[in-house]
Design a protein around this motif. Structure first.
Motif, PDB file in Angstrom:
ATOM      1  N   ILE A   7       1.011  -1.575  -0.146  1.00  0.00           N
ATOM      2  CA  ILE A   7       0.147  -0.101  -0.001  1.00  0.00           C
ATOM      3  C   ILE A   7       0.898   1.417   0.081  1.00  0.00           C
ATOM      4  O   ILE A   7       1.386   1.362   0.769  1.00  0.00           O
ATOM      5  N   GLU A   8       0.917   2.182  -1.083  1.00  0.00           N
ATOM      6  CA  GLU A   8       1.483   3.159  -1.045  1.00  0.00           C
ATOM      7  C   GLU A   8       0.842   3.942   0.184  1.00  0.00           C
ATOM      8  O   GLU A   8      -0.005   5.143  -0.516  1.00  0.00           O
ATOM      9  N   ILE A   9       1.745   4.581   0.936  1.00  0.00           N
ATOM     10  CA  ILE A   9       1.602   5.298   2.308  1.00  0.00           C
ATOM     11  C   ILE A   9       2.149   6.228   1.943  1.00  0.00           C
ATOM     12  O   ILE A   9       2.001   7.790   3.099  1.00  0.00           O
ATOM     13  N   GLY A  10       3.572   6.753   1.244  1.00  0.00           N
ATOM     14  CA  GLY A  10       4.169   7.909   0.922  1.00  0.00           C
ATOM     15  C   GLY A  10       4.176   7.935  -0.734  1.00  0.00           C
ATOM     16  O   GLY A  10       5.184   6.746  -1.043  1.00  0.00           O
ATOM     17  N   HIS A  11       5.140   9.063  -0.766  1.00  0.00           N
ATOM     18  CA  HIS A  11       6.140   8.854  -2.267  1.00  0.00           C
ATOM     19  C   HIS A  11       6.287  10.869  -2.394  1.00  0.00           C
ATOM     20  O   HIS A  11       6.321  11.580  -1.745  1.00  0.00           O
ATOM     21  N   ILE A  12       7.507  10.920  -2.586  1.00  0.00           N
ATOM     22  CA  ILE A  12       8.450  11.923  -2.380  1.00  0.00           C
ATOM     23  C   ILE A  12       9.111  11.999  -3.624  1.00  0.00           C
ATOM     24  O   ILE A  12       9.449  11.088  -4.297  1.00  0.00           O
ATOM     25  N   PHE A  13       9.153  13.034  -4.580  1.00  0.00           N
ATOM     26  CA  PHE A  13       8.998  13.328  -5.972  1.00  0.00           C
ATOM     27  C   PHE A  13       9.991  14.552  -6.191  1.00  0.00           C
ATOM     28  O   PHE A  13      10.080  15.900  -5.318  1.00  0.00           O
ATOM     29  N   LYS A  14      10.840  14.285  -7.005  1.00  0.00           N
ATOM     30  CA  LYS A  14      11.773  15.530  -7.613  1.00  0.00           C
ATOM     31  C   LYS A  14      10.601  16.181  -8.952  1.00  0.00           C
ATOM     32  O   LYS A  14      10.971  15.509  -9.534  1.00  0.00           O
ATOM     33  N   LEU A  15      10.022  17.290  -8.068  1.00  0.00           N
ATOM     34  CA  LEU A  15       9.458  18.281  -9.570  1.00  0.00           C
ATOM     35  C   LEU A  15      10.050  18.060 -10.267  1.00  0.00           C
ATOM     36  O   LEU A  15       9.604  18.749 -11.728  1.00  0.00           O
ATOM     37  N   GLY A  16      11.503  18.868 -10.735  1.00  0.00           N
ATOM     38  CA  GLY A  16      11.642  20.060 -11.007  1.00  0.00           C
ATOM     39  C   GLY A  16      11.279  21.136 -11.671  1.00  0.00           C
ATOM     40  O   GLY A  16      10.635  22.140 -10.549  1.00  0.00           O
ATOM     41  N   THR A  17      10.750  21.850 -12.548  1.00  0.00           N
ATOM     42  CA  THR A  17      10.399  23.156 -13.339  1.00  0.00           C
ATOM     43  C   THR A  17       8.979  23.599 -13.626  1.00  0.00           C
ATOM     44  O   THR A  17       8.476  24.398 -14.043  1.00  0.00           O
ATOM     45  N   LYS A  18       8.314  21.837 -14.263  1.00  0.00           N
ATOM     46  CA  LYS A  18       7.623  22.015 -14.653  1.00  0.00           C
ATOM     47  C   LYS A  18       5.871  22.941 -14.580  1.00  0.00           C
ATOM     48  O   LYS A  18       5.800  23.470 -15.066  1.00  0.00           O
ATOM     49  N   TYR A  19       5.821  22.862 -13.101  1.00  0.00           N
ATOM     50  CA  TYR A  19       5.045  24.105 -12.078  1.00  0.00           C
ATOM     51  C   TYR A  19       6.053  25.590 -12.415  1.00  0.00           C
ATOM     52  O   TYR A  19       4.808  26.603 -12.240  1.00  0.00           O
ATOM     53  N   SER A  20       6.783  25.292 -12.258  1.00  0.00           N
ATOM     54  CA  SER A  20       7.231  26.369 -11.950  1.00  0.00           C
ATOM     55  C   SER A  20       7.430  27.813 -13.535  1.00  0.00           C
ATOM     56  O   SER A  20       6.538  28.897 -13.379  1.00  0.00           O
ATOM     57  N   LYS A  21       7.948  26.815 -14.254  1.00  0.00           N
ATOM     58  CA  LYS A  21       7.601  27.014 -15.166  1.00  0.00           C
ATOM     59  C   LYS A  21       6.032  27.679 -16.123  1.00  0.00           C
ATOM     60  O   LYS A  21       6.052  28.834 -16.884  1.00  0.00           O
ATOM     61  N   ALA A  22       5.229  27.314 -15.357  1.00  0.00           N
ATOM     62  CA  ALA A  22       3.961  27.088 -16.312  1.00  0.00           C
ATOM     63  C   ALA A  22       3.054  28.692 -15.802  1.00  0.00           C
ATOM     64  O   ALA A  22       2.704  29.462 -15.399  1.00  0.00           O
ATOM     65  N   LEU A  23       3.675  28.465 -14.220  1.00  0.00           N
ATOM     66  CA  LEU A  23       3.129  29.572 -13.681  1.00  0.00           C
ATOM     67  C   LEU A  23       4.045  30.359 -13.417  1.00  0.00           C
ATOM     68  O   LEU A  23       3.678  31.613 -12.196  1.00  0.00           O
ATOM     69  N   GLY A  24       5.283  30.733 -13.784  1.00  0.00           N
ATOM     70  CA  GLY A  24       5.676  31.700 -13.408  1.00  0.00           C
ATOM     71  C   GLY A  24       6.436  32.110 -12.712  1.00  0.00           C
ATOM     72  O   GLY A  24       6.978  33.379 -11.865  1.00  0.00           O
ATOM     73  N   ALA A  25       6.916  31.003 -11.681  1.00  0.00           N
ATOM     74  CA  ALA A  25       7.259  30.917 -10.997  1.00  0.00           C
ATOM     75  C   ALA A  25       8.778  31.832 -10.212  1.00  0.00           C
ATOM     76  O   ALA A  25       9.695  30.912 -11.067  1.00  0.00           O
ATOM     77  N   GLN A  26       9.466  32.615 -10.828  1.00  0.00           N
ATOM     78  CA  GLN A  26      11.189  32.613 -11.140  1.00  0.00           C
ATOM     79  C   GLN A  26      11.894  33.445  -9.827  1.00  0.00           C
ATOM     80  O   GLN A  26      10.860  34.649  -9.303  1.00  0.00           O
ATOM     81  N   VAL A  27      12.955  33.216  -9.791  1.00  0.00           N
ATOM     82  CA  VAL A  27      13.687  34.372  -8.256  1.00  0.00           C
ATOM     83  C   VAL A  27      14.788  34.903  -9.238  1.00  0.00           C
ATOM     84  O   VAL A  27      15.480  33.976 -10.576  1.00  0.00           O
ATOM     85  N   LEU A  28      15.628  35.689  -8.946  1.00  0.00           N
ATOM     86  CA  LEU A  28      16.263  36.555  -9.496  1.00  0.00           C
ATOM     87  C   LEU A  28      17.505  35.671  -8.937  1.00  0.00           C
ATOM     88  O   LEU A  28      17.903  35.587  -7.104  1.00  0.00           O
TER      89      LEU A  28
END
Lengths: 578, 578
Positions: free
Chosen positions: B412-433
């Motif tokens: 039974i999957e009880i936990g899951h950890i992911f390295k997501l990368g930039t999929k969502y930050s690119k899509a939503l424009g989440a950038q820092v200098l």
């Protein structure tokens, strides 16, 4: 915790669309952010406050043996169809279909859900009374969400329900719950009043509201300046003693119809007749859910109170009648209505002050005409069953207990307790067998606390021109530890020592480890409003720091060795005061 | 707490529609009740377990300086439209309109919500890395909710997200989070494995799953019986060393086309040719989201692994191709497909085992025909870029690390950890200098724990024929105090003394104060499964009670004076073991 690891985005300016103080401050201090209209993200500082409020609520609920539970937020429409609320709750109810085209709602409250659970699993009076509660997101599709967290579409509530086999069980549960609420709000440190609330809308018989005085409040609290009496405006009562026989010893003058083409309002009529409004009556028409008209007569100096009327009639809602309907039924327009000669299908209710008038003027139910010298029973039949308090109290009037004058103030409803009775248990078939083996409806109570609204209500009350000022028991952290210069070895060392010693004492410490100017750090500290700030500055090498109390702005230089004990005393002092 | 005040409706029979052990036991022991398909009410005992799980999760999240937050459960559709998931998430996404006809969803996860918050409020790399988390109801409109709490439509999840300015920040966050998860599951007392997970579906590069072995599990855990290696079936790898030059020293026989009208499967072909499946190849066709065909060739003894194929191709989804599409493009039906002579618009992928074959048989892309003596590069062009592990591992094969055999078990999957990368930050424009003042996408990780699923997963693992057996750290109460006869003065006195002394020691005690027969009380106690039962019976007058340990069924008679210390030892012993 180190401030560099805390997501705490303070703002320089207050966003233009934030109208009330709590909304402005919670945005500016980085506590909340809107995600969409009427729905907010609670950032870390706010979540810490919510957690502390919830912990206090849990402790006090557990101390009266209330059972914590958690029911689904998505509910089958069928459950609310059975109670009738699927139709009557109105547009505020979020409705939707799932992939199989079945109807669901998002729960704004859970009377039905718990009643159904108890109906299925509790069969004997021996298992009752029981108290249950939960803390959870609730949903209401507000037409006009506003005032930040005060009126939102998604909010956190503690809802509780009591199930009893008899009225004494309900009364006992209500009393326990009220006592627990007093402890909760005392511990939280908010100023509040326990006021008589309107139970009618929930179909109940008795209710009390816990209301936090604040300028941003949407409710009007009415209270006596000399006694404990307090009620919301819809329920508030002024002092009035009915006359035994008002017509005794007075000549009843002849009824006389006069032309009053320019007297459409009470003031115009009073001017015309050179009479005080309190000696005239006004008559308004309300319409019941069954579309029947009811005439309500008050003296000219009072407004009709629709909530008192609807509770008297036993409806959950009555509305002001439409003028066209009135004209069609009575034959006259607004401004010329009165109690004399009403059609038989229009019920008459009379406020007790109006019932005591003699030789008074009233509309003649004929446009542009009024009667003079109306007298009850001679001109209109009137029984005691038609007479009650149907008026909205005035500020400055004597309170109903005869002690002190009524004062008005704005308040935020933070808690509400209801004796519900059997409305839901009847609708959903929640019965137990009593001592004699007879099936009897469970008798219910319903008890709410607005958890997320409390966050805003506290912010409304506890702030100054520099920012928020949290009561010690619900502050996000106990102590703000602020080294002025994080490159100074002494300051770094003393800061680390203090963090260690305060934390080991059980205190929650926020360390401002940012490389910012002292002015920025102090401004942020005042803005987020932790109870105690310890500034580690130039005297760190001499083992001396500065302790500031946020609530009163007092400052003390202190030796490091004295800090632990002093902080405990300062924090406890704040808690005790409340 | 007194059992008479606890809502704990145990059942005599297991409801017929409960298939798996956890569902059966949690219903029977009065922990949960269904409200509608796939949505459950957590009754008081279950809520206490959830609260303990949540407290452990909070403590370990806080210990890595993760920031607790809370975002709305109702989200504007627009946010998911911008990430693309409004369309791609499929039917599991609850969609609805509010009273103003705007589109909303119920959040099944919150990558978009947090990314948007960070996009708006974090502008410099100096503010990163940050870890945030929340514990909250999530919603998924499952087509077929089942197995009680294991697959529901509304469930409680801890979701966490990391935001970093660079890859090292993500790696550090991932490592911290994994360590915290290990502590969490160790403290909870569940048996689990950390396995290589499929990160592809979330658009990420690396992932680990925490899986609890249990017969009711829907996932297959593959692990080595001699090493730490473990993966879910979609990611599991067997040991295989590519040959340097498989054709060296072997005569490449002439390609030969033969009639095979009755060989539609690998087994039929192997029989016909009297050859082992591992020396033949099979070719299946998959279709990409862009509707392009890809031929995947494996040896005959393995199945194609679609997840490995889709991750290799960089898609979030590939499917088996439709036979009509294959026939139209290739000119042959399933069962006669092969690598030789594929049209140019069909990409070819070859599993590494198949890539090492020489003189092998394969479909001829002509119905009822196969080739014998196919050889790579002579008959089909093949580069190293087309070769990888595309097969589903077999139980019993050597594990990829060369240590031990692969074993299969349900989990039974009880936990899951992911390295997501930039999929969502690119899509939503989440950038820092960054340090050089250049705008750079935030790099994200996503980390989940199924809180309500854990409740069921523990129940799957920890029970016996009498009922539930909770690990000490998450049991609803620590001690079940059972006076056999509540009308016996000695028993009542000793029970009260024990309740007082155990409670003052910080233990949570449930007192069975019901007027039930001893057999009923003991059966209920075993069913609900608290770690320690203290029976106060006939020897109460001699200050002697019986202590039973639920986990191993052991029993001790004990003097009252010894109880406090012994209970602490027994409970700690259970905690340490885990």
């Amino acid at each position: 915790m180190k401030q560099s690891q805390l997501f705490m985005p303070t703002l320089r300016e207050i966003p233009a669309d934030a109208e009330v103080k709590s909304h402005q401050l919670l945005l500016k201090a980085g506590y909340i952010r809107p995600v969409t209209a009427g729905m907010f993200a609670y950032l870390p500082l706010a979540k810490r406050v919510l957690n502390k409020i919830e912990a206090i609520v849990r402790e006090e609920m557990d101390s009266i043996d209330a059972n914590e539970m958690l029911v689904p937020e998505v509910l089958p429409a069928e459950l609310w169809q059975r109670s009738g609320r699927y139709e009557t709750y109105g547009q505020d109810l979020y409705k939707f279909k799932n992939r199989q085209d079945r109807d669901f709602i998002l729960g704004p409250t859970h009377e039905e859900t718990f009643t159904e659970l108890f109906a299925n699993d509790i069969k004997s009076y021996k298992k009752l009374p029981l108290l249950v509660y939960q803390i959870q997101a609730k949903f209401r599709d507000e037409g006009r969400p506003r005032f930040g967290l005060l009126r939102t579409r998604e909010f956190i509530m503690k809802d509780a329900y009591s199930f009893s086999a008899n009225q004494e069980g309900l009364d006992a549960a209500f009393t326990k719950m009220e006592a627990a609420y007093v402890k909760i709000f005392d511990r939280i440190g908010i100023d509040y009043r326990v006021i008589v609330g309107d139970a009618g809308a929930m179909g109940g018989s008795d209710s009390k509201e816990f209301s936090a005085p604040a300028a941003a409040g949407e409710d009007t609290i009415v209270y006596s300046d000399k006694s404990e009496y307090a009620a919301n405006l819809e329920m508030a009562k002024d002092f009035y003693v009915r006359q035994d026989n008002p017509q005794a010893g007075i000549d009843l003058a002849d009824l006389q119809k006069i032309d009053t083409p320019h007297a459409k309002t009470i003031d115009e009529l009073a001017n015309l007749l050179d009479e005080k409004p309190e000696n005239l009556v006004k008559t308004i028409m309300v319409v019941t859910p069954e579309n029947e008209l009811v005439a309500v007569v008050t003296t000219g100096d009072f407004e009709v109170n629709l909530v008192k009327v609807q509770n008297f009639l036993g409806y959950s809602d009555v509305e002001l009648a439409d003028e066209a309907q009135v004209k069609a039924t009575v034959g006259a327009s607004f401004g010329s209505l009165g109690p004399v000669g009403l059609p038989e299908n229009v019920q008459l209710l009379v406020d007790e002050r109006a019932a005591d008038l003699v030789n008074f003027a009233a509309g003649a139910n004929e446009d542009g005409k009024h009667y003079l010298n109306v007298n009850w029973n001679r001109d209109v039949d009137l029984t005691e069953e038609q007479i009650a308090d149907f008026r909205t109290a005035h500020e400055g009037d004597l309170a109903v207990d005869g002690k002190g004058q009524l004062q008005f103030t704005k308040g935020i409803e933070i808690g509400h307790i209801f004796k519900l009775g059997t409305k839901y248990s009847k609708a959903l078939g929640a019965q137990v067998l009593d001592e004699n083996g007879r099936a009897t409806d469970m008798i219910m109570g319903s008890y709410g606390i607005g958890i997320s609204r409390l966050l805003a209500a506290i912010a409304e009350q506890k702030s100054d021109d520099k920012g928020l000022v949290w009561p010690a028991n619900v502050a996000p952290f106990d102590v703000h530890l602020v080294p002025v210069n994080v490159k100074d070895d002494d300051q770094v060392r003393v800061t680390a020592e203090l963090e260690e010693s305060l934390t080991s004492q059980g205190l929650e410490v926020l360390v401002d480890d940012r490389k910012e100017r002292a002015g920025v750090k102090f401004a942020d500290a005042d803005l987020i409003g932790l109870p105690i700030r310890i500034t580690v500055g130039k005297k760190a090498g001499e083992e001396i720091v500065e302790v500031s109390v946020r609530a009163d702005g007092s400052n003390f230089e202190m030796r490091l060795s004295e800090v632990n004990e002093s902080i405990a005393v300062l924090l406890n002092g704040q808690t005790d005061e409340e």
